[in-house]
Scaffold this motif. Sequence first.
Motif, PDB file in Angstrom:
ATOM      1  N   SER A 381       0.944  -1.210  -0.084  1.00  0.00           N
ATOM      2  CA  SER A 381      -0.007   0.160  -0.051  1.00  0.00           C
ATOM      3  C   SER A 381       0.820   1.313   0.141  1.00  0.00           C
ATOM      4  O   SER A 381       0.622   2.443  -0.828  1.00  0.00           O
ATOM      5  N   MET A 384       2.062   1.671  -3.516  1.00  0.00           N
ATOM      6  CA  MET A 384       1.243   2.456  -4.356  1.00  0.00           C
ATOM      7  C   MET A 384       0.824   4.016  -3.769  1.00  0.00           C
ATOM      8  O   MET A 384       0.500   4.836  -5.058  1.00  0.00           O
ATOM      9  N   ASP A 389      -1.265   6.596  -6.287  1.00  0.00           N
ATOM     10  CA  ASP A 389      -2.521   5.847  -6.181  1.00  0.00           C
ATOM     11  C   ASP A 389      -3.079   6.009  -4.759  1.00  0.00           C
ATOM     12  O   ASP A 389      -2.600   4.742  -4.165  1.00  0.00           O
ATOM     13  N   THR A 392      -6.672   3.214  -4.006  1.00  0.00           N
ATOM     14  CA  THR A 392      -6.814   1.735  -3.999  1.00  0.00           C
ATOM     15  C   THR A 392      -6.791   1.342  -2.575  1.00  0.00           C
ATOM     16  O   THR A 392      -7.443   0.256  -2.275  1.00  0.00           O
ATOM     17  N   TRP A 395      -9.961   1.727  -0.683  1.00  0.00           N
ATOM     18  CA  TRP A 395     -11.001   0.931  -1.018  1.00  0.00           C
ATOM     19  C   TRP A 395     -10.837  -0.562  -0.550  1.00  0.00           C
ATOM     20  O   TRP A 395     -11.765  -1.135   0.014  1.00  0.00           O
ATOM     21  N   THR A 444      -4.624  -6.970  -1.342  1.00  0.00           N
ATOM     22  CA  THR A 444      -3.467  -6.061  -1.835  1.00  0.00           C
ATOM     23  C   THR A 444      -2.626  -6.651  -2.661  1.00  0.00           C
ATOM     24  O   THR A 444      -2.259  -6.025  -3.563  1.00  0.00           O
ATOM     25  N   VAL A 447      -3.881  -6.864  -6.020  1.00  0.00           N
ATOM     26  CA  VAL A 447      -4.312  -5.495  -6.579  1.00  0.00           C
ATOM     27  C   VAL A 447      -2.853  -5.019  -7.199  1.00  0.00           C
ATOM     28  O   VAL A 447      -2.706  -4.433  -8.290  1.00  0.00           O
ATOM     29  N   TYR A 448      -1.826  -5.381  -6.211  1.00  0.00           N
ATOM     30  CA  TYR A 448      -0.627  -4.702  -6.654  1.00  0.00           C
ATOM     31  C   TYR A 448      -0.040  -5.353  -7.755  1.00  0.00           C
ATOM     32  O   TYR A 448       0.480  -4.490  -8.757  1.00  0.00           O
ATOM     33  N   LYS A 452      -2.142  -1.314 -11.725  1.00  0.00           N
ATOM     34  CA  LYS A 452      -2.946  -0.003 -12.070  1.00  0.00           C
ATOM     35  C   LYS A 452      -2.137   1.260 -11.522  1.00  0.00           C
ATOM     36  O   LYS A 452      -2.395   2.172 -12.140  1.00  0.00           O
ATOM     37  N   TRP A 453      -1.802   1.066 -10.450  1.00  0.00           N
ATOM     38  CA  TRP A 453      -0.871   2.091  -9.517  1.00  0.00           C
ATOM     39  C   TRP A 453       0.108   2.772 -10.537  1.00  0.00           C
ATOM     40  O   TRP A 453       0.433   3.950 -10.245  1.00  0.00           O
TER      41      TRP A 453
END
Length: 472
Positions: A381, A384, A389, A392, A395, A444, A447-448, A452-453
């Motif tokens: 996190s 990001m 970012d 993200t 959320w 996390t 998503v990482y 997209k970050w």
Amino acid sequence: MNIVKKFLGPVDMTEGTPWKKIATFAVPMLLGNIAQQLYNTVDSIIVGKYMGDNALAAVGSAGPIVNLLIVLYVGISMGAGIMASQYFGAKNREELSKTIGNCVVLTAIAVLFIMIVASLVTRPLLELLNTPEAIIDGCHSYLMILFLGSAGLAYYNILSGLLRGLGDSISALLYLLVSTIINIALDIYFVAILNMGIEGVAYATVIAQTVSALLCLRKLIRMKNYFDIKLSYLRLSKQHSFDIIRLGLPSGVTQAILSTAMIIVQSLTNSYGEMFIAANVIVMRVDGFAMLPNFSFGTALTTYTGQNVGAKLYDRVEKGSKQGTIMAVSTSAVITSIILLFGRYLMGIFTDTPELVDLSIRMMSILAIGYLAMAVTQSLSGAMRGAGDTMTPMWISILTTVVIRVPLAYGLAYFTRTSELPNGRQESVFISLLCSWLIGAIVTFLVYRKGKWKEKGIKDERESTLRAKFER
């Protein structure tokens, strides 16, 4: 003297071995976070030893409300750190100077707002949470002193965030150590000698935080080689204020959501009585130390990523994120093991009540494995956020805290009710927290990996805006 200046100044993290740069930044951060955690810990130890378990519960019950009402400080600090790191990495003196000036003004506005709001909502919030009558007055007095004197807390967080954004984590550490020593000394003097009670603990914290803020301000004023401090910069700029809020708001919202969830769960915690409330305070104090490597490496990766994104060195970002996460998990494993091995001794520092120590150890053991999961969450996190970012992670926090943790806590409590346990099992509070941490780490990581970050970056956005205006 040159060596001292080197360690007490900004650090360029766009060159050199990634893990060494991250470790050099994270270790002082870790020590600084330990010092900061000592604020609350020493308060709790002194209150518990000199004033009893009810007073300890009163101080602990104030925690979620404090965290809820300082979300503006958290947001400004995060936005400031991200912008400072990216502009420092881009070697953009003008934009860095404007960013710092806007942060100073925004913080003053935030402090005034918090003072007004806190004076209106603190008591009603405590009553809404069904805070036991035995502790509500002490809790209210403690909170009001902290909020009315919150300028020191606000400016320390924002100014130390700027220092860390510039790569200087050692200065913030030294100033925090100084204020921690002051806090401990004043705690003992106000409570043990002057018998000022919970109010004395609050006054000690306010004074110590103000000292640390003044020291950070003094350091920034002396860093003239990297940016300028002029009256013309100490005014709100629409673009810079917007960027600070845009980048920092998700972190502030995240803090607000987490605090609101804690307040909702605090109502469940309060239903188990003063003994469990006190146990929860002890666990959260020890939990603060277990979380230190996670927050430290997360912040280090935010600065590291921000500087490298500012310099457009994207290949270094992924390499550093991987190495930083591995270091965070390893460090967290060591600290968690130490806490489990010496748990009884650690819990006994806060209270002389054997039943309270046993209860605290049982609850702490539930959370143990979750700290490794949080190391992954905080590190990735942080990377990001450093890239710009900040939405993200917000959320993901909403998912794990609001959608999973709160319903699970009350659900487990409901389905474990018996005639002997009309409110359900106490473990529900901590099992729900563990589940939210584990799910958060998985989400996390996925998503990482999706990446997209990488499309974010305040510097790129600013350049695009300027280019569009020029073309028109």
